[in-house]
Design a protein around this motif. Structure first.
Motif, PDB file in Angstrom:
ATOM      1  N   PHE A 123       0.849  -1.196   0.000  1.00 37.85           N
ATOM      2  CA  PHE A 123       0.000   0.000   0.000  1.00 37.85           C
ATOM      3  C   PHE A 123       0.886   1.249   0.000  1.00 37.85           C
ATOM      4  CE2 PHE A 123      -1.982   3.380   2.426  1.00 37.85           C
ATOM      5  CZ  PHE A 123      -3.235   3.475   1.846  1.00 37.85           C
ATOM      6  N   ILE A 124       0.634   2.181  -0.942  1.00 35.63           N
ATOM      7  CA  ILE A 124       1.472   3.394  -0.929  1.00 35.63           C
ATOM      8  C   ILE A 124       0.676   4.688  -0.829  1.00 35.63           C
ATOM      9  CG2 ILE A 124       3.552   2.537  -2.078  1.00 35.63           C
ATOM     10  CD1 ILE A 124       2.462   3.871  -4.667  1.00 35.63           C
ATOM     11  N   GLY A 125      -0.613   4.622  -0.988  1.00 37.45           N
ATOM     12  CA  GLY A 125      -1.336   5.887  -0.883  1.00 37.45           C
ATOM     13  C   GLY A 125      -2.836   5.703  -1.038  1.00 37.45           C
ATOM     14  N   LYS A 126      -3.549   6.782  -0.702  1.00 36.88           N
ATOM     15  CA  LYS A 126      -5.006   6.733  -0.769  1.00 36.88           C
ATOM     16  C   LYS A 126      -5.511   8.066  -1.303  1.00 36.88           C
ATOM     17  CE  LYS A 126      -8.769   5.718   2.454  1.00 36.88           C
ATOM     18  NZ  LYS A 126      -9.470   4.619   1.867  1.00 36.88           N
ATOM     19  N   GLY A 127      -6.408   8.020  -2.244  1.00 32.42           N
ATOM     20  CA  GLY A 127      -6.981   9.255  -2.772  1.00 32.42           C
ATOM     21  C   GLY A 127      -8.488   9.150  -2.815  1.00 32.42           C
ATOM     22  N   GLU A 131      -7.434   3.268  -3.463  1.00 34.53           N
ATOM     23  CA  GLU A 131      -6.095   3.079  -2.903  1.00 34.53           C
ATOM     24  C   GLU A 131      -5.089   2.729  -3.992  1.00 34.53           C
ATOM     25  OE1 GLU A 131      -7.682   1.277   1.327  1.00 34.53           O
ATOM     26  OE2 GLU A 131      -6.681  -0.050  -0.093  1.00 34.53           O
ATOM     27  N   ILE A 132      -3.838   3.089  -3.711  1.00 35.31           N
ATOM     28  CA  ILE A 132      -2.773   2.745  -4.659  1.00 35.31           C
ATOM     29  C   ILE A 132      -1.884   1.689  -4.022  1.00 35.31           C
ATOM     30  CG2 ILE A 132      -0.756   3.584  -5.874  1.00 35.31           C
ATOM     31  CD1 ILE A 132      -2.472   5.371  -6.989  1.00 35.31           C
ATOM     32  N   ARG A 133      -1.606   0.643  -4.793  1.00 35.34           N
ATOM     33  CA  ARG A 133      -0.678  -0.374  -4.316  1.00 35.34           C
ATOM     34  C   ARG A 133       0.400  -0.609  -5.368  1.00 35.34           C
ATOM     35  NH1 ARG A 133      -5.384  -2.087  -2.353  1.00 35.34           N
ATOM     36  NH2 ARG A 133      -5.435  -2.600  -0.145  1.00 35.34           N
ATOM     37  N   THR A 193      -0.749   1.673 -13.861  1.00 35.63           N
ATOM     38  CA  THR A 193       0.161   2.597 -14.549  1.00 35.63           C
ATOM     39  C   THR A 193       1.596   2.222 -14.198  1.00 35.63           C
ATOM     40  OG1 THR A 193       0.291   4.160 -12.718  1.00 35.63           O
ATOM     41  CG2 THR A 193      -1.452   4.544 -14.323  1.00 35.63           C
ATOM     42  N   GLU A 194       2.519   2.858 -14.872  1.00 36.59           N
ATOM     43  CA  GLU A 194       3.918   2.664 -14.496  1.00 36.59           C
ATOM     44  C   GLU A 194       4.104   3.117 -13.056  1.00 36.59           C
ATOM     45  OE1 GLU A 194       7.015   5.376 -15.966  1.00 36.59           O
ATOM     46  OE2 GLU A 194       5.431   6.638 -16.808  1.00 36.59           O
ATOM     47  N   TYR A 195       5.079   2.567 -12.363  1.00 33.44           N
ATOM     48  CA  TYR A 195       5.344   2.926 -10.975  1.00 33.44           C
ATOM     49  C   TYR A 195       6.574   3.823 -10.909  1.00 33.44           C
ATOM     50  CZ  TYR A 195       6.962   2.426  -6.162  1.00 33.44           C
ATOM     51  OH  TYR A 195       7.399   2.676  -4.899  1.00 33.44           O
ATOM     52  N   GLY A 282     -10.505  13.321   3.499  1.00 30.33           N
ATOM     53  CA  GLY A 282      -9.556  14.177   4.204  1.00 30.33           C
ATOM     54  C   GLY A 282      -8.598  14.833   3.218  1.00 30.33           C
ATOM     55  N   GLU A 283      -8.817  14.601   1.936  1.00 27.85           N
ATOM     56  CA  GLU A 283      -7.892  15.144   0.949  1.00 27.85           C
ATOM     57  C   GLU A 283      -8.399  16.500   0.489  1.00 27.85           C
ATOM     58  OE1 GLU A 283      -4.558  14.323  -0.546  1.00 27.85           O
ATOM     59  OE2 GLU A 283      -5.345  16.332  -0.581  1.00 27.85           O
ATOM     60  N   THR A 284      -8.306  17.470   1.399  1.00 25.27           N
ATOM     61  CA  THR A 284      -8.776  18.799   1.047  1.00 25.27           C
ATOM     62  C   THR A 284      -7.658  19.600   0.403  1.00 25.27           C
ATOM     63  OG1 THR A 284      -8.330  19.366   3.314  1.00 25.27           O
ATOM     64  CG2 THR A 284     -10.619  18.986   2.726  1.00 25.27           C
TER      65      THR A 284
HETATM   66  N1  LIG Z   1       2.242   5.642 -10.487  1.00 28.16           N
HETATM   67  C1  LIG Z   1       2.652   5.923  -9.254  1.00 28.16           C
HETATM   68  N2  LIG Z   1       3.902   5.643  -8.855  1.00 28.16           N
HETATM   69  C2  LIG Z   1       4.301   5.952  -7.611  1.00 28.16           C
HETATM   70  N3  LIG Z   1       3.545   6.530  -6.671  1.00 28.16           N
HETATM   71  C3  LIG Z   1       2.290   6.835  -7.007  1.00 28.16           C
HETATM   72  C4  LIG Z   1       1.766   6.553  -8.298  1.00 28.16           C
HETATM   73  N4  LIG Z   1       0.498   7.004  -8.347  1.00 28.16           N
HETATM   74  C5  LIG Z   1       0.248   7.535  -7.137  1.00 28.16           C
HETATM   75  N5  LIG Z   1       1.299   7.420  -6.325  1.00 28.16           N
HETATM   76  C6  LIG Z   1       1.403   7.875  -4.928  1.00 28.16           C
HETATM   77  O1  LIG Z   1       0.212   7.548  -4.244  1.00 28.16           O
HETATM   78  C7  LIG Z   1      -0.356   8.722  -3.667  1.00 28.16           C
HETATM   79  C8  LIG Z   1      -1.864   8.627  -3.747  1.00 28.16           C
HETATM   80  O2  LIG Z   1      -2.238   8.762  -5.097  1.00 28.16           O
HETATM   81  P1  LIG Z   1      -3.717   9.049  -5.555  1.00 28.16           P
HETATM   82  O3  LIG Z   1      -3.665   9.440  -6.965  1.00 28.16           O
HETATM   83  O4  LIG Z   1      -4.607   7.929  -5.190  1.00 28.16           O
HETATM   84  O5  LIG Z   1      -4.183  10.165  -4.587  1.00 28.16           O
HETATM   85  P2  LIG Z   1      -4.070  11.707  -4.638  1.00 28.16           P
HETATM   86  O6  LIG Z   1      -3.598  12.176  -5.960  1.00 28.16           O
HETATM   87  O7  LIG Z   1      -3.304  12.121  -3.438  1.00 28.16           O
HETATM   88  O8  LIG Z   1      -5.547  12.104  -4.383  1.00 28.16           O
HETATM   89  P3  LIG Z   1      -6.801  12.161  -5.368  1.00 28.16           P
HETATM   90  O9  LIG Z   1      -6.876  10.918  -6.165  1.00 28.16           O
HETATM   91  O10 LIG Z   1      -7.896  12.287  -4.394  1.00 28.16           O
HETATM   92  O11 LIG Z   1      -6.600  13.379  -6.193  1.00 28.16           O
HETATM   93  C9  LIG Z   1       0.215   9.890  -4.468  1.00 28.16           C
HETATM   94  O12 LIG Z   1       0.310  11.019  -3.708  1.00 28.16           O
HETATM   95  C10 LIG Z   1       1.581   9.378  -4.890  1.00 28.16           C
HETATM   96  O13 LIG Z   1       2.543   9.715  -3.925  1.00 28.16           O
END
Ligand SMILES: Nc1ncnc2c1ncn2[C@@H]1O[C@H](COP(=O)(O)OP(=O)(O)OP(=O)(O)O)[C@@H](O)[C@H]1O
Length: 407
Positions: A123-127, A131-133, A193-195, A282-284
């Motif tokens: 898990f690396i992030g949440k928007g 969630e992003i993994r 997507t690419e990481y 919480g992503e204001t």
């Molecule tokens: N392709 C990727 N490679 C590496 N890290 C990524 C990638 N995509 C997203 N992330 C990381 O994951 C975090 C969350 O991404 P995500 O797009 O879900 O949320 P966000 O952009 O913060 O919010 P929102 O989607 O609400 O605009 C990002 O801030 C970024 O640091």
């Protein structure tokens, strides 16, 4: 409840639903059994009731807020089952609830969920979308963004999502994050997507404070080039709508790539729901970069991205310090209603830079330059400032940034 017991109870729910045993179904749901529980084939009680023609059970499950469009292992929804067995009344009920039969996948870009091993991903992030993994897909490390169950339930959103992805599949540019494929006919829906392992611009600025001019100009050019590619897309421009440091990812070669474009439509900031979603997650932070016309729910065009860009560039020169002390929404209000803008304090702006930034955050969207013009201006600033041929890697200011007044 232990795992075998849960499996047994799910089995009972599905059995009662298939046999038309309303009392049995109700009892289990009242005991807290999730109405959308599935068996190993992804079949829910609604699939079974719809297949067997038990109208009363279908109504009961919907009263308990069952997902109208769960997709089983064959890619079928309950409406598809009801149609197959010609249960007309159930078809009507499900159609009235925006049930659908099948969504069209992405053809050659469709990925099977089994290929992604999401459970083993990091898990690396949440928007707002989900969630992003980081997962391994066909031997390559990639970023997998799961789309929330809530968004996946609405057929209109699903359709727009698939259309949008089909568009992204054809895009390729050194300054945009490369789309690789997606899961659209199974749940959860996932975008792959690419990481980019070096993190985003927000984290970089938190760590380093303000950036040196050379890096800021180079990053500004990266963003402008990626955005210009999207804005000049034919036949329709692709508007990002949520350009912010979190969506700017660092590439190995000391450059930035724009991420998260194309999906803005699904969470249109003009809708109350979208604002609610931003707040819910919480992503204001998005408010900080939001153009006044978006915040004020006015008609807007692609120049909203130019506004967000200007705030980001100013932050690269100044650091993000002051923002910590202000609520994102109050910043957006001050910008939209009082026409306030961030203050220039840093001494590092090269000639022409502040003027360009001011033009980009003009209150009048029509006065903002296009990204194509922004690129030309930045290239000139870069050349005339002597920033062109120096080392591109890691020249960040070590000094703690001076405190500046935001508005
Ligand atoms: N392709 C990727 N490679 C590496 N890290 C990524 C990638 N995509 C997203 N992330 C990381 O994951 C975090 C969350 O991404 P995500 O797009 O879900 O949320 P966000 O952009 O913060 O919010 P929102 O989607 O609400 O605009 C990002 O801030 C970024 O640091």
């Amino acid at each position: 409840m232990d795992a075998p017991k849960v499996a047994e109870e799910v089995g009972n729910l599905l059995f009662y639903a298939s046999k038309g045993n309303a009392a049995g179904v109700k009892k289990l749901l009242d005991q807290g059994m999730p109405v959308d529980a599935t068996d190993y084939d992804g079949r829910t009680a609604l699939h079974l009731a719809a297949s067997e023609g038990h109208t009363d059970i279908v109504k009961l499950l919907l009263e308990y807020n069952a997902d109208v469009n769960p997709i089983d292992r064959n890619g079928d929804t309950p409406l598809a089952n009801a149609k197959e067995y010609d249960h007309k009344e159930i078809c009507k009920i499900l159609e009235a609830r925006r049930g659908y039969v099948k969504i069209h996948g992405l053809d050659e870009f469709e990925i099977s969920i089994a290929e992604l091993n999401l459970d083993q991903g990091k898990f690396i992030g949440k928007g707002a979308f989900g969630e992003i993994r980081v997962v391994k897909w066909r031997g390559t490390v990639v970023a997998a963004k799961t789309i929330t169950a809530e968004l996946s339930k609405d057929p209109q959103i699903v359709k727009e999502f698939v259309d949008e992805l089909a568009l992204l599949a054809n895009l390729s540019h050194p300054n945009i994050v490369q789309f690789l494929g997606a899961v659209t006919t199974q749940r959860p829906m996932v975008m792959v997507t690419e990481y980019l392992p070096k993190g985003d611009l927000h984290d970089l600025m938190q760590k380093r404070g303000k950036l040196d001019a050379e890096t800021a100009i180079r990053f500004a050019l990266d963003i402008a080039r990626g955005m210009n590619y999207l804005h000049e897309h034919k036949p329709n421009a692709i508007v990002h709508r949520d350009l912010k440091p979190r969506n700017l990812l660092q590439h190995d070669a000391g450059h930035l790539k724009v991420a998260d474009f194309g999906l803005g439509k699904l969470l249109d900031p003009l809708t109350a729901d979208a604002n609610a979603l931003y707040e819910m997650t919480g992503e204001t932070g998005s408010y900080r970069y939001m153009a006044p016309e978006v915040f004020m729910h006015k008609h807007y065009d692609k120049s909203v991205d130019v506004f967000s860009f200007s705030i980001i560039v100013q932050e690269m020169f100044e650091g993000q310090n002051e923002q910590k002390y202000q609520l994102p929404k109050s910043i957006a209000i001050a910008r939209a209603k009082n026409q306030e803008r961030p203050v220039f304090n840093a001494q590092t702006y090269p000639p022409g830079m502040k003027k360009l930034i001011c033009e980009c955050w003009d209150m009048n969207p029509r006065k903002r330059p296009t990204f194509s013009v922004v690129i030309q201006r930045l290239e000139k600033i870069q050349l005339e400032g002597g920033f062109l041929n120096s080392d591109v890697n890691e020249k960040f200011e070590k000094k703690v940034p001076q405190r500046c007044t935001m508005m």
